[in-house]
Scaffold this active site. Structure first.
Site, PDB file in Angstrom:
ATOM      1  N   ARG A   1       0.796  -1.232   0.000  1.00 21.12           N
ATOM      2  CA  ARG A   1       0.000   0.000   0.000  1.00 21.12           C
ATOM      3  C   ARG A   1       0.825   1.276   0.000  1.00 21.12           C
ATOM      4  O   ARG A   1       0.467   2.246  -0.677  1.00 21.12           O
ATOM      5  CB  ARG A   1      -1.051  -0.028   1.105  1.00 21.12           C
ATOM      6  CG  ARG A   1      -0.608  -0.033   2.507  1.00 21.12           C
ATOM      7  CD  ARG A   1      -1.371  -1.023   3.350  1.00 21.12           C
ATOM      8  NE  ARG A   1      -0.745  -2.329   3.189  1.00 21.12           N
ATOM      9  CZ  ARG A   1      -1.409  -3.460   3.039  1.00 21.12           C
ATOM     10  NH1 ARG A   1      -2.701  -3.469   3.080  1.00 21.12           N
ATOM     11  NH2 ARG A   1      -0.742  -4.590   2.876  1.00 21.12           N
ATOM     12  N   THR A   2       1.927   1.328   0.737  1.00 15.97           N
ATOM     13  CA  THR A   2       2.641   2.604   0.837  1.00 15.97           C
ATOM     14  C   THR A   2       3.237   3.011  -0.505  1.00 15.97           C
ATOM     15  O   THR A   2       3.114   4.159  -0.938  1.00 15.97           O
ATOM     16  CB  THR A   2       3.737   2.525   1.911  1.00 15.97           C
ATOM     17  OG1 THR A   2       3.167   1.995   3.107  1.00 15.97           O
ATOM     18  CG2 THR A   2       4.335   3.888   2.188  1.00 15.97           C
TER      19      THR A   2
ATOM     20  N   HIS B   1       7.081   5.704  10.645  1.00 12.61           N
ATOM     21  CA  HIS B   1       6.299   5.591   9.402  1.00 12.61           C
ATOM     22  C   HIS B   1       5.258   6.719   9.469  1.00 12.61           C
ATOM     23  O   HIS B   1       4.071   6.497   9.683  1.00 12.61           O
ATOM     24  CB  HIS B   1       5.642   4.218   9.358  1.00 12.61           C
ATOM     25  CG  HIS B   1       5.027   3.850   8.038  1.00 12.61           C
ATOM     26  ND1 HIS B   1       4.876   4.731   6.991  1.00 12.61           N
ATOM     27  CD2 HIS B   1       4.523   2.664   7.600  1.00 12.61           C
ATOM     28  CE1 HIS B   1       4.303   4.107   5.978  1.00 12.61           C
ATOM     29  NE2 HIS B   1       4.082   2.852   6.314  1.00 12.61           N
TER      30      HIS B   1
ATOM     31  N   ARG C   1      11.841   3.714   1.723  1.00 12.36           N
ATOM     32  CA  ARG C   1      11.577   2.695   2.761  1.00 12.36           C
ATOM     33  C   ARG C   1      12.800   1.804   2.843  1.00 12.36           C
ATOM     34  O   ARG C   1      13.363   1.399   1.821  1.00 12.36           O
ATOM     35  CB  ARG C   1      10.359   1.855   2.412  1.00 12.36           C
ATOM     36  CG  ARG C   1      10.257   0.619   3.312  1.00 12.36           C
ATOM     37  CD  ARG C   1       8.983  -0.138   3.156  1.00 12.36           C
ATOM     38  NE  ARG C   1       7.870   0.624   3.695  1.00 12.36           N
ATOM     39  CZ  ARG C   1       6.646   0.104   3.899  1.00 12.36           C
ATOM     40  NH1 ARG C   1       6.413  -1.165   3.606  1.00 12.36           N
ATOM     41  NH2 ARG C   1       5.676   0.835   4.390  1.00 12.36           N
TER      42      ARG C   1
HETATM   43  N1   CP Z   1       0.980  -0.057   6.143  1.00 10.18           N
HETATM   44  C1   CP Z   1       2.008  -0.323   5.318  1.00 10.18           C
HETATM   45  O1   CP Z   1       3.084   0.271   5.430  1.00 10.18           O
HETATM   46  O2   CP Z   1       1.784  -1.276   4.373  1.00 10.18           O
HETATM   47  P1   CP Z   1       2.807  -1.763   3.274  1.00 10.18           P
HETATM   48  O3   CP Z   1       3.925  -2.463   3.988  1.00 10.18           O
HETATM   49  O4   CP Z   1       2.019  -2.675   2.362  1.00 10.18           O
HETATM   50  O5   CP Z   1       3.337  -0.555   2.552  1.00 10.18           O
END
Ligand code: CP
Length: 338
Positions: free
Chosen positions: A55-56, A134, A105
């Site tokens: 998602r991020t 985050h 990230r």
């Molecule tokens: N909430 C979140 O950071 O999800 P992802 O690891 O899928 O980016």
């Protein structure tokens, strides 16, 4: 907002409120038939993900594209890192291609900060560094809670937030705590002793090893995933035992307040931190969080890139759609005093 967004502490209560208010404008864009604005036309945003994400990464890339920025997506697994290139050379190489913002990230805490020292001109957004932070996840969580309170900036004062699970290894929990506490919420961490940080002194929270003791009073129940990739399994006798004590089971879901909001940053592991049937209840707002994440990240990119004096002088950067606030006024690199 400061030049970079590395942690919630960069924002403080005023900065958080500013992001949430600007997000209102971009949430309105998302509801349009064609959800696109020219706000970042001519800008280039690079997503540098050295750790898995669904998602991020997609959320930031969608946000940038909806603002008409060019998006450069770096995949560590197929990069020259595999040939021995250093992280610094990789990051500097990407900036040399003409980048305005780097969304990063990394599994190690502190890499986003380190990137700001290597990059000369680009804004850096921390999309999750190790256990550390985050920030955009916390901001979208708060936006979701505020939205469920009719957009009331004051809704956090006295709000009882219970954050449940692997707090020890969670950057999400650290950023959530910083954001909720800054906004005046009362935060309780509920976790097995082994998954609680060694100390929460100075966090401004309560802590308990008994979820059932605090669940019934919660306005917000924010679940965390067991961070297997950070070795959390070694801190638990078994996942079955964890679920029995800390999972949002059907029985516990019946005991939370009917108006309580249940959040999860994802990825959600059904059957561990939340029962599969419970995950689909109407007060579980996981997909709303994801949808809001795009608008929040549009706001963050706007505040970092979209109000620069260079762009303004070029005459090609309109104000955010349907502004509801005074709006940021300084160039990228300047402080807006929040
Ligand atoms: N909430 C979140 O950071 O999800 P992802 O690891 O899928 O980016």
């Amino acid at each position: 907002m400061t030049r970079h967004l590395l942690d919630i502490d960069d924002l403080g209560a005023d900065g958080i409120t500013e992001v949430l208010q600007v997000t209102d404008s971009f949430a309105e864009v998302a509801r349009r038939a064609i959800p696109k604005v020219p706000t970042l036309r001519g800008k280039t945003v690079a997503t540098l993900f050295f750790e898995d994400s669904t998602r991020t990464r997609i959320s930031f890339e969608t946000a940038a594209k909806r603002m008409s920025a060019d998006v450069l997506s770096f995949a560590a697994g197929s990069s020259s890192l595999k040939k021995g290139e250093s992280l610094r050379d990789t990051i500097e190489t990407i900036e040399a291609m003409g980048i305005d913002a780097v969304i990063i990230r990394h599994p190690s805490s502190g890499v986003a900060l380190q990137a700001t020292r290597w990059l000369s001109d680009s804004a850096v957004v921390n999309a999750g560094d190790g256990w550390h932070a985050h920030p955009t996840q916390a901001l979208l969580d708060l936006y979701t809670v505020r939205e469920l309170h009719d957009g009331d900036d004051g809704c956090f004062r006295g709000l009882r937030v219970v954050i449940v699970g692997d707090v020890r290894h969670s950057r999400v929990a650290r950023s959530q705590v910083a954001a909720y506490v800054a906004m005046g919420a009362r935060v309780t961490l509920a976790a097995p002793a082994t998954l609680m940080p060694p100390s929460v002194e100075g966090w401004g929270v309560d802590a308990t090893n008994d979820l059932d003791e605090v669940l019934a009073e919660a306005d917000v129940v924010s679940l965390l995933r067991i961070q297997e990739e950070r070795g959390s399994g070694a801190f638990l006798p078994s996942l079955r035992e964890y679920t029995a004590e800390f999972g949002l089971t059907a029985d516990r879901a019946h005991r939370i307040r009917p108006d309580a909001v249940v959040l999860h940053p994802g990825p959600m592991v059904r059957g561990v931190e939340i029962a599969s049937d419970v995950a689909d209840l109407p007060n579980v707002h996981v997909t709303r969080q994801v949808a809001n994440g795009v608008a929040v990240r549009m706001a963050v990119l706007f505040l970092l890139l979209g109000s620069g004096e260079t762009s303004r002088a070029a005459g090609d950067v309109p104000p955010p759609p349907a502004p509801t606030h005074a709006g940021p006024t300084t160039a990228n690199g300047g402080s807006r005093g929040s």
